[in-house]
Design an enzyme around this catalytic site. Structure first.
Site, short mmCIF file in Angstrom:
data_model
loop_
_atom_site.label_atom_id
_atom_site.label_comp_id
_atom_site.label_asym_id
_atom_site.label_seq_id
_atom_site.Cartn_x
_atom_site.Cartn_y
_atom_site.Cartn_z
N SER A 95 33.43 33.85 44.64
CA SER A 95 33.80 32.62 45.30
C SER A 95 32.93 32.29 46.53
CB SER A 95 35.26 32.71 45.76
OG SER A 95 35.45 33.78 46.67
N LYS A 105 32.15 31.50 55.60
CA LYS A 105 32.91 31.05 54.44
C LYS A 105 34.18 30.34 54.89
CE LYS A 105 34.85 32.81 50.08
NZ LYS A 105 35.05 34.02 49.24
N SER A 139 33.36 38.82 44.98
CA SER A 139 33.00 37.48 45.44
C SER A 139 31.89 37.44 46.49
CB SER A 139 34.24 36.76 46.00
OG SER A 139 35.13 36.46 44.96
#
Length: 506
Positions: free
Chosen positions: A157, A82, A181
């Site tokens: 996210s 990420k 997330s």
């Protein structure tokens, strides 16, 4: 009874040891798959083809000189990271224009541990800017699409991380979880997402959103692969004062193949259904899939009962007050002076203002403003202090419930994946989507989301639904074992996005 999902990581290790495939061949296979899917899915902000191939060649050199037994447990496993986690020599933007072009000189501890175990970093996954969002649409670079339906979001996210695994672009990824997330994107994309106990994994090198809530964790195609990644990244880190001294057990212990299961492998386990997370406000398809999952756990021998957590609803507003307050402090460092983009102006104050005005998007600005307001003189006691008091009550209530149960369960989100643009301009609707997950972060507990079934869309497409299993603090091993038994016996939960058959990359 057939095994439903098998470990790709184990298979790669077997291939290396048998010399069936080289690290270079494995890496090139996945890079090819990544590039083929990327125009449609848009999972990655940056792709590290050259460095990935160089790392693979180095691994092959070690195998030639020292043998495969000298390699780490993740040798030649292609991994996505990420874009909120720092990667040395590889651009790290947190999906925001304000950090465009920023290349860290160091790896986040979790990334460094993956590399030390032989993992191959193939790129940085898209996300909501500064991890603020639930759809991955607030990224400054692209909107990632759900591999199950390209007209839907992958969640957020960590949406790019979940979509990359679902589309077979890499074996597994790292995400970050502040209020769900990791688990909500796993639910939307039909993969496994594991949020560890707060402090189990170092946050050093993670671009902070809410420092008392953020956790780094894995997303993978099966429970065993998620456990193998957690095994690698967990443990005390001198660079993070909030990382725990708790010993790290073998998270893969007891993950037996289904043929070796007893007829009732969860005999004696007590599992609590959180009453406030089912029924009203949850889509019929999610409710139906969750009911079936709960019944399946009962057929495996578990005692499954409802348990009420009356303050569950109070956690959502408390979470957003706390998270936004911490964000307003954490994001003050992005001023255009120390790193990232700088918009030159007549004086330093105007440089700050112009850089932040142009570099931060609307959702990030909204959360900074709300957090600053909550911390301001005259409002601190009414908002931030009260939210912390609610947090304590939520934490105590969940810990009390876990004295009577080995694990708690709920849907991982109240609906299946949204259509693109459905909640992008409706922040309150987006915030409500976190109702199933935020209390786990407030309490600092571990939780895992894994595929539990499907909802048939109006256009005939199947949309994944996730089961969330919540455990006691630092007892990730228990929820991993329960999740593995469920995964290996629930054939109704198994599936692959029709356009992205991962078997082609294995």
């Amino acid at each position: 009874m057939p095994i439903i999902r098998t470990s790709i990581i184990r298979r790669i290790q077997q291939d290396l040891r048998s010399r069936t495939r080289s690290a270079q061949e494995i890496t090139e296979d996945y890079l090819s798959r990544l590039q083929a899917a990327e125009p449609e899915v848009q999972s990655f902000i940056s792709v590290a083809s050259e460095s990935a191939c160089a790392a693979a060649r180095a691994l092959d050199g070690r195998i030639a000189s020292d043998g495969a037994d000298s390699l780490g447990p993740l040798a030649a496993v292609p991994l996505g990271i990420k874009d909120t986690l720092c990667t040395a020599g590889l651009q790290t933007t947190a999906a925001s224009r304000v950090l465009e072009g920023y290349t860290p000189s160091h790896d986040a501890t979790s990334v460094a541990r993956l590399k030390a175990a032989g993992g191959i970093i193939v790129g940085k996954c898209n996300c909501d800017a500064f991890a603020m969002g639930s759809t991955s649409e607030s990224s400054a670079y692209k909107a990632t699409r759900n591999p199950w339906d390209l007209e839907r979001v992958p969640g957020g996210s960590s949406g790019g991380s979940a979509a990359a695994v679902a589309a077979g672009q890499c074996v597994a990824t790292l995400g970050s979880d502040t209020g769900g997330s990791i688990r909500q994107p796993a639910h939307f994309c039909g993969v496994v997402g594991l949020k560890p106990t707060y402090g189990r994994v170092s946050r050093y090198g993670l671009i902070a959103y809410g420092s008392s809530l953020d956790c780094v964790g894995p997303l993978a195609g099966c429970v065993e692969d998620a456990a193998l990644l957690l095994q690698t990244i967990a443990g005390r880190d001198q660079l993070d004062a909030t990382s725990s001294h708790m010993p790290v057990p073998d998270f893969t212990q007891g993950l037996e193949e289904v043929e070796r299961f007893a007829s009732r492998p969860l005999e004696g386990k007590r599992i609590g259904i959180i009453r406030e997370t089912i029924g009203e406000g949850v889509s019929p398809g999610v409710n139906a899939a969750f009911d079936r999952a709960a019944q399946h756990l009962a057929t495996l021998g578990a005692e499954v009962h409802e348990v009420s957590l009356p303050t569950s609803g109070a956690g959502l507003p408390a979470y957003y007050v706390i998270a936004m307050s911490e964000a307003s402090s954490n994001l003050s460092r992005y001023d255009g002076i120390r790193y990232g983009v700088r918009q030159e102006a007549a004086n330093i104050r105007e440089t700050y203002n112009t850089t932040r005005q142009e570099g931060l998007n609307a959702e990030v600005k909204r959360r900074i403003l709300m957090g600053t307001y909550a911390l301001s003189a005259g409002y601190y006691d009414a908002y931030y202090k009260r939210a912390q008091q609610v947090r304590t009550i939520v934490q105590q209530e969940m810990h009390k419930a876990l004295l009577d149960f080995d694990a708690l369960i709920s849907p991982a989100a109240p609906t299946t994946a949204y259509k693109l643009g459905h909640v992008k301009d409706d922040p309150l609707e987006m915030y409500k989507g976190d109702i199933m997950t935020i209390n786990v972060n407030l309490a600092g507990l571990p939780a895992i989301s894994l595929p539990a079934g499907f909802e048939e869309g109006a256009d005939g497409r199947r949309l994944p639904i996730g089961l969330q299993i919540i455990g006691k603090a630092f007892d990730e091993g228990e929820i991993i074992r329960i999740a593995h038994v469920f995964e290996q016996t629930a054939d109704f939960a198994c599936g692959t996005p029709p356009t992205f058959d991962k078997s082609k990359s294995q």
